[in-house]
Design an enzyme around this catalytic site. Structure first.
Site, PDB file in Angstrom:
ATOM      1  N   ARG A  47       0.843  -1.198   0.000  1.00 34.96           N
ATOM      2  CA  ARG A  47       0.000   0.000   0.000  1.00 34.96           C
ATOM      3  C   ARG A  47       0.876   1.246   0.000  1.00 34.96           C
ATOM      4  NH1 ARG A  47      -5.283  -1.660   3.706  1.00 34.96           N
ATOM      5  NH2 ARG A  47      -6.441  -2.535   1.953  1.00 34.96           N
ATOM      6  N   GLN A  59      -1.235   2.371  -5.972  1.00 29.89           N
ATOM      7  CA  GLN A  59      -2.665   2.560  -5.695  1.00 29.89           C
ATOM      8  C   GLN A  59      -3.560   1.992  -6.784  1.00 29.89           C
ATOM      9  OE1 GLN A  59      -3.103   6.764  -4.898  1.00 29.89           O
ATOM     10  NE2 GLN A  59      -2.861   6.470  -2.693  1.00 29.89           N
ATOM     11  N   ASP A  65      -4.135  -1.814  -6.325  1.00 28.53           N
ATOM     12  CA  ASP A  65      -4.592  -2.284  -5.013  1.00 28.53           C
ATOM     13  C   ASP A  65      -5.935  -3.004  -5.144  1.00 28.53           C
ATOM     14  OD1 ASP A  65      -5.213  -2.731  -2.384  1.00 28.53           O
ATOM     15  OD2 ASP A  65      -4.993  -0.642  -1.737  1.00 28.53           O
ATOM     16  N   SER A 108      -8.273  -3.200  -2.007  1.00 26.30           N
ATOM     17  CA  SER A 108      -9.091  -2.017  -1.750  1.00 26.30           C
ATOM     18  C   SER A 108     -10.244  -1.898  -2.737  1.00 26.30           C
ATOM     19  CB  SER A 108      -8.229  -0.750  -1.802  1.00 26.30           C
ATOM     20  OG  SER A 108      -7.343  -0.708  -0.698  1.00 26.30           O
ATOM     21  N   TYR A 154      -2.241  -1.397   8.528  1.00 24.36           N
ATOM     22  CA  TYR A 154      -3.159  -2.456   8.942  1.00 24.36           C
ATOM     23  C   TYR A 154      -3.307  -2.451  10.466  1.00 24.36           C
ATOM     24  CZ  TYR A 154      -2.588  -4.354   4.237  1.00 24.36           C
ATOM     25  OH  TYR A 154      -2.571  -4.518   2.881  1.00 24.36           O
TER      26      TYR A 154
END
Length: 377
Positions: A124, A129, A132, A135, A232
């Site tokens: 991350r 991005q 990902d 996500s 996390y």
């Protein structure tokens, strides 16, 4: 010679998503690759074979034809034994491979000499991005969890004032304010619920409140340090968990809908709601357990089922919530894969940089060995 990228039909039970859309097929072809799609790959996401063909992909009649000579195999879930056996030596496999739980698939990929990349392990960082996948899929899962809760709940979500009287707004409690939880908060708010949320990460408080929900947590010293460098949640101490359980027990009595979203990479899902919590809730209330496939946040939840407890609480345990909104899930995931593949392709050929931080993090098997440190300990 141009790299050959294959996409096969998902064979895991209940998987409706696909690893490719006509949009991303066209983009990969534009990078100089050839794309082969097994017939029926996109049907679960409402994509007919003809749309892939129109984008320039070759539609193969079966699995073996699709994989014959393929340099890269794109998947949503870990490939099955027939797919792995059909791979040529040294092929690249990319997908949500779930190596902590799909141990047989990891072993088979390793023995086949494949270079396997797990999209769950993409770091991350800002540069990653667009890749990902966790996500992108969690966003849709959080949205869909609220839709499932609203469908199961026997009342309306928003406050409604009518000539016959006022309907009170539903009270929704979101447990875990990661990507899925934040989307669940936003969706429940849009539907008119009164929303509260909790998380063990201090940074979540501001995010929760920015969406118009009230934050509920035991905010002690352990709470202030409860986040990893990767963003996390950390495993909390037994003492902290006991405090949080006590706070949750008092709060949950008043809730109509609870959505649990807590996951810890590589470990069973933490237990957030016990049978006693569930028994304390009002008849007709609904719980949606997004972690049901990882062992469940809720005692009594069952993968793929809606359990109705003796006191009339429904525990919704649908597996693969992104797959229940398959067209959008496929579109987002396919873009994640396209961005990831962009790190490997140079002038239509495979040329991955072994020192690239993203590729190194995602690589789990290569040259007949498991190479990811998180899987070798």
């Amino acid at each position: 010679m141009a790299v050959a990228i294959a996409v096969t039909r998902e064979r895991r039970e209940g998987e409706t998503r696909a690893a490719l859309t006509p949009e991303t097929a066209k983009k990969l072809i534009g990078l100089g690759a050839t794309v082969i799609v097994e017939s029926g790959t996109g049907l679960g996401s409402s994509i007919p074979d003809a749309d892939y063909a129109a984008a320039g992909a070759t539609v193969a009649k079966d699995l073996k034809t699709a994989l014959a000579g393929a340099d890269v195999l794109l998947k949503v879930r870990a490939p099955t034994a027939p797919e792995i056996l059909a791979l040529k030596p040294g092929a690249v496999v990319i997908g949500l491979l779930d190596p902590h739980r799909e141990k047989d698939a990891l072993k088979a990929l390793t023995e086949a000499g494949a270079s396997a990349y797990a999209m769950e392990f993409v770091p991350r960082i800002t540069r990653a991005q667009a890749m990902d996948a966790l996500s992108s899929q969690a966003n849709l899962a959080g949205y869909r969890a609220v839709i499932e809760a609203a469908a199961a709940y026997g009342r309306g979500f928003p406050m409604m004032m009518t000539a016959a009287g006022t309907v009170a707004a539903a009270k929704a409690f979101i447990m875990g304010a990661g990507v899925a939880g934040l989307q669940a908060i936003a969706t429940a708010r849009r539907l008119g619920a009164v929303v509260t949320a909790t998380d063990v990460r201090p940074a979540a408080k501001e995010q929760v409140e920015s969406l118009g929900a009230k934050f509920i947590a035991v905010e002690d010293e352990e709470f202030k340090a409860a986040e990893t460098a990767g963003g996390y949640a950390k495993q909390m101490s037994a003492e902290y968990q006991a405090k949080q359980v006590e706070l949750t027990a008092a709060h949950i009595l008043k809730q109509d809908v609870v959505i649990t979203t807590a996951l810890i990479p590589g470990r069973p899902a933490p237990r957030l709601l016990t049978a006693a919590h569930v028994a304390s809730m009002k008849p007709g209330s609904v719980i949606v357990d997004l972690a049901v496939e990882a062992g469940g946040n809720v005692e009594g939840s069952k993968p793929g089922e809606v359990v109705t407890t003796p006191n009339g609480v429904q525990i919704v345990g649908w597996s693969n919530l992104p797959g229940r909104i398959a067209a959008d899930a496929t579109a987002l995931y396919a873009r994640n894969l396209h961005a990831f593949l962009g790190l490997m392709l140079r002038d239509g050929a495979l040329a991955p940089d072994p020192d690239d931080e993203i590729l190194k993090s995602a690589l789990i098997a290569q040259g007949g060995q498991v190479v990811n440190e998180g899987l070798t300990g």
